[in-house]
Structure formats: structure tokens, C-alpha cells
Design a protein around this motif. Structure first.
Motif, PDB file in Angstrom:
ATOM      1  N   GLU A 193       5.106   1.245 -29.107  1.00 49.74           N
ATOM      2  CA  GLU A 193       4.198   2.162 -29.793  1.00 49.74           C
ATOM      3  C   GLU A 193       2.960   2.382 -28.955  1.00 49.74           C
ATOM      4  N   LEU A 194       2.306   3.508 -29.247  1.00 44.75           N
ATOM      5  CA  LEU A 194       1.061   3.875 -28.587  1.00 44.75           C
ATOM      6  C   LEU A 194       0.170   4.534 -29.620  1.00 44.75           C
ATOM      7  N   PHE A 195      -1.038   4.003 -29.780  1.00 42.28           N
ATOM      8  CA  PHE A 195      -1.998   4.586 -30.715  1.00 42.28           C
ATOM      9  C   PHE A 195      -2.867   5.567 -29.954  1.00 42.28           C
ATOM     10  N   LEU A 196      -2.887   6.821 -30.404  1.00 43.71           N
ATOM     11  CA  LEU A 196      -3.637   7.866 -29.721  1.00 43.71           C
ATOM     12  C   LEU A 196      -4.992   8.132 -30.343  1.00 43.71           C
ATOM     13  N   GLN A 199       3.004  -0.159 -25.994  1.00 41.99           N
ATOM     14  CA  GLN A 199       3.067  -1.612 -26.107  1.00 41.99           C
ATOM     15  C   GLN A 199       4.344  -2.013 -26.837  1.00 41.99           C
ATOM     16  N   LEU A 200       4.971  -3.053 -26.336  1.00 37.90           N
ATOM     17  CA  LEU A 200       6.153  -3.607 -26.986  1.00 37.90           C
ATOM     18  C   LEU A 200       5.683  -4.398 -28.204  1.00 37.90           C
ATOM     19  N   TYR A 201       6.217  -4.072 -29.389  1.00 30.03           N
ATOM     20  CA  TYR A 201       5.822  -4.821 -30.583  1.00 30.03           C
ATOM     21  C   TYR A 201       6.989  -5.559 -31.235  1.00 30.03           C
ATOM     22  N   ASP A 202       8.216  -5.255 -30.829  1.00 29.07           N
ATOM     23  CA  ASP A 202       9.351  -5.964 -31.408  1.00 29.07           C
ATOM     24  C   ASP A 202      10.623  -5.521 -30.679  1.00 29.07           C
ATOM     25  N   THR A 203      11.718  -6.160 -31.021  1.00 29.93           N
ATOM     26  CA  THR A 203      13.034  -5.723 -30.570  1.00 29.93           C
ATOM     27  C   THR A 203      13.910  -5.599 -31.806  1.00 29.93           C
ATOM     28  N   GLU A 204      14.997  -4.874 -31.665  1.00 26.47           N
ATOM     29  CA  GLU A 204      15.960  -4.764 -32.753  1.00 26.47           C
ATOM     30  C   GLU A 204      17.353  -4.716 -32.160  1.00 26.47           C
ATOM     31  N   VAL A 205      18.308  -5.095 -32.968  1.00 23.80           N
ATOM     32  CA  VAL A 205      19.705  -4.995 -32.570  1.00 23.80           C
ATOM     33  C   VAL A 205      20.346  -3.977 -33.506  1.00 23.80           C
ATOM     34  N   VAL A 206      20.981  -2.972 -32.905  1.00 24.52           N
ATOM     35  CA  VAL A 206      21.688  -1.946 -33.678  1.00 24.52           C
ATOM     36  C   VAL A 206      23.156  -1.975 -33.286  1.00 24.52           C
ATOM     37  N   SER A 207      23.989  -1.527 -34.197  1.00 24.63           N
ATOM     38  CA  SER A 207      25.426  -1.477 -33.942  1.00 24.63           C
ATOM     39  C   SER A 207      25.869  -0.020 -33.904  1.00 24.63           C
TER      40      SER A 207
END
Length: 161
Positions: free
Chosen positions: A150-153, A130-138
């Protein structure tokens, strides 16, 4: 096709696979500058070695060589998911992801997580991440947006006694 653990002797072929796949497919989703920076990642040999060998990395192989790879850390971080540029949409990514998921189950990892690219997001979603957020990296002064999945097993069991 067979799947086995990556080893030191695979690094050169994995580096080439990584670079070629990024150079061929990233321009569909990313700018020229983003593609060039991303494709240059394996040129830092020690960093690439750590990227592959400091986690458990599985490789898919056939008579033509390595078709793809996927790595997972002890903390549930799915560190990589790459398929050779000429072998996409043939089930290789799915077989590698199933191998990673089986490994995670065997090692009782409660949660898997990753930073997905524009072209790996679909694979993660296919397997229930599941998509829980986005981030910007340089990277080298070039910004990238990544999808945090993430995936909860395992459900944590709480003893209420």
C-alpha cells in the motif's frame, strides 16, 4: 514511447503480452503448475476483458506495439502492472507507475494498494509502496503467495473545530 488508455481493440495484444511475460519470467520465481495456471488467466476472455476495461488501464506503446500496461480502480486498487517480456528493465514499468500515481493524485485517492507478485514487488517498492502483509490464494487448485502493498498519498485532514 507513448502512454494512452487501453480500449477494446487492445485486448488480444494485451492478453498475448500477459501470457508471454508470465511464461517467460514466472518460472524464475514460481513452480511449473503456478506458472501454467497464471499464464492461463487471459484464456477466460470475459474475465480478462473485465480485468483490463473495468478499471482505468494505461498502455505504453511504441512502433513495435504495446510494451506494457497498468490499471487502477476508482478505489485505489492497482489492478495490474505488466511489461512485455522482451522490454523489461527499460523504464516502461516506471513510466506506467508514474502515470498511475498521477492519475491517483488527480482523482484525490488517499490510498493505493495492490497484490504484488514476486517479480512486481520491486517496482511497487521503488515507488514507495510498503509491504503490510502476505496472502495465499488458490487458483484452479494451485496456491500462490502474494505480497500486499500500500501507499498513502493524501493525509486525511481532520477539522477539530
Amino acid at each position: 514511447m507513448n502512454i494512452r488508455l487501453a480500449n477494446e481493440t487492445d485486448l488480444l495484444e494485451l492478453s498475448a503480452l500477459f501470457r508471454q511475460t508470465v511464461l517467460v519470467h514466472a518460472p524464475k520465481y514460481y513452480t511449473k503448475a503456478q506458472t501454467e495456471v497464471w499464464a492461463s488467466s487471459p484464456l477466460d476472455v470475459e474475465h480478462f476483458r473485465q480485468f483490463i476495461l473495468e478499471v482505468t488501464t494505461f498502455v505504453a506503446i511504441d512502433k513495435t506495439g504495446i510494451l506494457g500496461f497498468s490499471g487502477i480502480g476508482d478505489n485505489g486498487h492497482v489492478a495490474s502492472a505488466y511489461v512485455r517480456y522482451d522490454s523489461l528493465h527499460q523504464g516502461i514499468g516506471s513510466k506506467l507507475m508514474k502515470t498511475v500515481l498521477n492519475y491517483a493524485h488527480e482523482h484525490r485517492m488517499p490510498r493505493l494498494y495492490a497484490e504484488a507478485s514476486e517479480f512486481s514487488l520491486g517496482l511497487f517498492k521503488k515507488f514507495g509502496f510498503q509491504l503490510y502483509d502476505t496472502e495465499v490464494v488458490s487458483r484452479q487448485g494451485v496456491e500462490f503467495e502474494r505480497y500486499l502493498v500500500e501507499l498513502f498519498l493524501l493525509e486525511l485532514k481532520i477539522d477539530h473545530r
